[in-house]
Design an enzyme around this catalytic site. Structure first.
Site, mmCIF file in Angstrom:
data_model
loop_
_atom_site.group_PDB
_atom_site.id
_atom_site.type_symbol
_atom_site.label_atom_id
_atom_site.label_comp_id
_atom_site.label_asym_id
_atom_site.label_seq_id
_atom_site.Cartn_x
_atom_site.Cartn_y
_atom_site.Cartn_z
ATOM 1 N N TYR A 117 -0.614 -17.466 1.240
ATOM 2 C CA TYR A 117 0.097 -16.180 1.376
ATOM 3 C C TYR A 117 1.447 -16.386 2.094
ATOM 4 O O TYR A 117 2.474 -15.851 1.668
ATOM 5 C CB TYR A 117 -0.810 -15.234 2.157
ATOM 6 C CG TYR A 117 -0.361 -13.815 2.315
ATOM 7 C CD1 TYR A 117 -0.607 -12.864 1.321
ATOM 8 C CD2 TYR A 117 0.278 -13.392 3.484
ATOM 9 C CE1 TYR A 117 -0.220 -11.540 1.496
ATOM 10 C CE2 TYR A 117 0.658 -12.077 3.662
ATOM 11 C CZ TYR A 117 0.407 -11.151 2.666
ATOM 12 O OH TYR A 117 0.786 -9.840 2.845
ATOM 13 N N SER A 127 6.279 -10.295 4.110
ATOM 14 C CA SER A 127 5.329 -10.155 5.224
ATOM 15 C C SER A 127 5.808 -10.960 6.422
ATOM 16 O O SER A 127 6.496 -11.971 6.267
ATOM 17 C CB SER A 127 3.956 -10.672 4.790
ATOM 18 O OG SER A 127 3.084 -10.744 5.892
HETATM 19 P P1 NAP Z 1 -3.419 -2.959 -1.087
HETATM 20 O O1 NAP Z 1 -3.703 -1.685 -0.376
HETATM 21 O O2 NAP Z 1 -4.489 -3.987 -1.204
HETATM 22 O O3 NAP Z 1 -2.856 -2.591 -2.551
HETATM 23 C C1 NAP Z 1 -2.499 -3.637 -3.409
HETATM 24 C C2 NAP Z 1 -1.804 -3.084 -4.617
HETATM 25 O O4 NAP Z 1 -1.355 -4.192 -5.403
HETATM 26 C C3 NAP Z 1 -2.719 -2.271 -5.509
HETATM 27 O O5 NAP Z 1 -1.950 -1.268 -6.115
HETATM 28 C C4 NAP Z 1 -3.190 -3.293 -6.539
HETATM 29 O O6 NAP Z 1 -3.557 -2.745 -7.799
HETATM 30 C C5 NAP Z 1 -1.932 -4.092 -6.701
HETATM 31 N N1 NAP Z 1 -2.156 -5.437 -7.228
HETATM 32 C C6 NAP Z 1 -2.886 -6.446 -6.687
HETATM 33 N N2 NAP Z 1 -2.855 -7.518 -7.502
HETATM 34 C C7 NAP Z 1 -2.116 -7.168 -8.578
HETATM 35 C C8 NAP Z 1 -1.746 -7.846 -9.758
HETATM 36 N N3 NAP Z 1 -2.110 -9.109 -10.005
HETATM 37 N N4 NAP Z 1 -0.987 -7.167 -10.661
HETATM 38 C C9 NAP Z 1 -0.594 -5.888 -10.443
HETATM 39 N N5 NAP Z 1 -0.916 -5.206 -9.320
HETATM 40 C C10 NAP Z 1 -1.670 -5.835 -8.413
HETATM 41 O O7 NAP Z 1 -2.197 -3.738 -0.415
HETATM 42 P P2 NAP Z 1 -1.062 -3.235 0.604
HETATM 43 O O8 NAP Z 1 -1.535 -3.465 1.974
HETATM 44 O O9 NAP Z 1 -0.542 -1.917 0.209
HETATM 45 O O10 NAP Z 1 0.044 -4.352 0.327
HETATM 46 C C11 NAP Z 1 1.182 -4.132 -0.483
HETATM 47 C C12 NAP Z 1 2.150 -5.274 -0.262
HETATM 48 O O11 NAP Z 1 2.500 -5.327 1.115
HETATM 49 C C13 NAP Z 1 1.575 -6.646 -0.604
HETATM 50 O O12 NAP Z 1 2.580 -7.442 -1.197
HETATM 51 C C14 NAP Z 1 1.207 -7.211 0.743
HETATM 52 O O13 NAP Z 1 1.218 -8.611 0.743
HETATM 53 C C15 NAP Z 1 2.303 -6.625 1.602
HETATM 54 N N6 NAP Z 1 1.971 -6.558 3.027
HETATM 55 C C16 NAP Z 1 0.932 -5.801 3.459
HETATM 56 C C17 NAP Z 1 0.663 -5.771 4.819
HETATM 57 C C18 NAP Z 1 -0.455 -4.953 5.385
HETATM 58 O O14 NAP Z 1 -0.722 -5.090 6.591
HETATM 59 N N7 NAP Z 1 -1.115 -4.116 4.639
HETATM 60 C C19 NAP Z 1 1.438 -6.523 5.712
HETATM 61 C C20 NAP Z 1 2.477 -7.277 5.211
HETATM 62 C C21 NAP Z 1 2.751 -7.287 3.868
HETATM 63 P P3 NAP Z 1 -5.086 -2.246 -8.104
HETATM 64 O O15 NAP Z 1 -5.184 -0.903 -7.416
HETATM 65 O O16 NAP Z 1 -5.177 -2.174 -9.575
HETATM 66 O O17 NAP Z 1 -5.991 -3.259 -7.481
#
Ligand code: NAP
Length: 242
Positions: A153, A140
């Site tokens: 984070y 991130s």
């Molecule tokens: P999201 O929509 O909240 O989805 C999170 C995913 O991670 C879901 O599939 C969830 O599974 C899974 N997850 C959460 N905790 C877990 C655990 N302990 N074990 C296994 N799976 C787990 O998040 P996202 O925005 O797509 O983010 C994905 C990645 O991108 C993350 O690492 C986040 O930090 C990074 N990121 C996101 C952004 C952003 O703006 N969205 C920006 C920078 C980085 P369930 O469906 O079972 O809950």
């Protein structure tokens, strides 16, 4: 057969990555923690598009669960290996540091950083034996710039960036690459509580990113063509920070 494993592949960026890799012809394993309905929906979408998909739920914060899931998968796939690992699962538990609880600190570190360690240590062995592998870690902007309210984070993501660079050098002779992608704001469940209208004024591109845009970058780094890129952190943030 060469498989791709995407942690947190049920929703958001992970779902887009899984769909993109499957569309490119790789059988995909979707890991998630608890949202079985979302995982089933993603699997069905992949299969409807002609792809191959399996579900492998486990909590990335639980080393025993990782071990058990990988043992089970390997027992059922004696002729296959995981050639692409996308460490994408992550959570936010924001708070300013003076009020941050032990639970908020540890849950974020355990899910993101320790999950990366336990799963990657297990999966990279097969890649080294087969002398081919691609590891892509979703980090991130917070891990590069630091974000107030996100010391947990930011620390977890910065640590994964350091590990990406170190591991890349360890495994390069075995033709395994290790890279990170660092998104800014991407429209997913993780960011749905944020004030997009206000935040997008800070982004030169004037909008949040789409999960599919991150997936395209991950897919390139996971491809055979990206053989000479390793130890890199690629920003994908609409110009928010360079
Ligand atoms: P999201 O929509 O909240 O989805 C999170 C995913 O991670 C879901 O599939 C969830 O599974 C899974 N997850 C959460 N905790 C877990 C655990 N302990 N074990 C296994 N799976 C787990 O998040 P996202 O925005 O797509 O983010 C994905 C990645 O991108 C993350 O690492 C986040 O930090 C990074 N990121 C996101 C952004 C952003 O703006 N969205 C920006 C920078 C980085 P369930 O469906 O079972 O809950």
């Amino acid at each position: 057969m060469e498989y791709a494993l995407v942690t947190g592949g049920s929703r958001g960026i992970g779902r887009a990555v899984a769909m993109r890799l499957a569309a490119g012809g790789m059988p995909v394993i979707i890991n998630y923690k608890s949202n079985t309905a979302a995982a089933e929906e993603t699997k069905a979408a992949i299969e409807a598009a002609g792809g191959v998909c399996e579900l492998l739920p486990f909590d990335t914060a639980d080393p025993k669960a990782i071990e058990a899931a990988m043992e089970q998968w390997e027992a059922q796939h004696t002729d296959d290996y995981i050639a692409v690992l996308v460490n994408n699962a992550g959570i936010r538990q924001d708070n300013i540091m003076v009020f941050m609880t032990d639970e908020q600190w540890h849950s974020v570190l355990d899910t993101t950083l320790n999950g990366f360690f336990y799963l990657t240590r297990r999966v990279v062995k097969g890649m080294m034996t087969k002398r081919y592998g691609r590891i892509v870690n979703v980090v991130s902007l917070s891990g590069i710039k630091g974000m107030p309210g996100q010391t947990n984070y930011s620390a977890a993501k910065a640590a994964v960036i350091g590990a990406t660079k170190a591991l890349a050098q360890e495994v390069a002779p075995r033709k395994v690459t290790v890279n990170a992608v660092a998104p800014g704001f991407v429209a997913t469940d993780m960011t749905k509580d944020l004030d997009e209208g206000e935040l997008k004024k800070l982004i030169p591109a004037g909008r949040f990113g789409k999960p599919e845009e991150v997936a395209a970058l991950v897919a390139f780094l996971a491809s055979k063509e990206a053989a000479y890129i390793t130890g890199e952190v690629v920003n994908i943030n609409g110009g928010l920070y360079t």
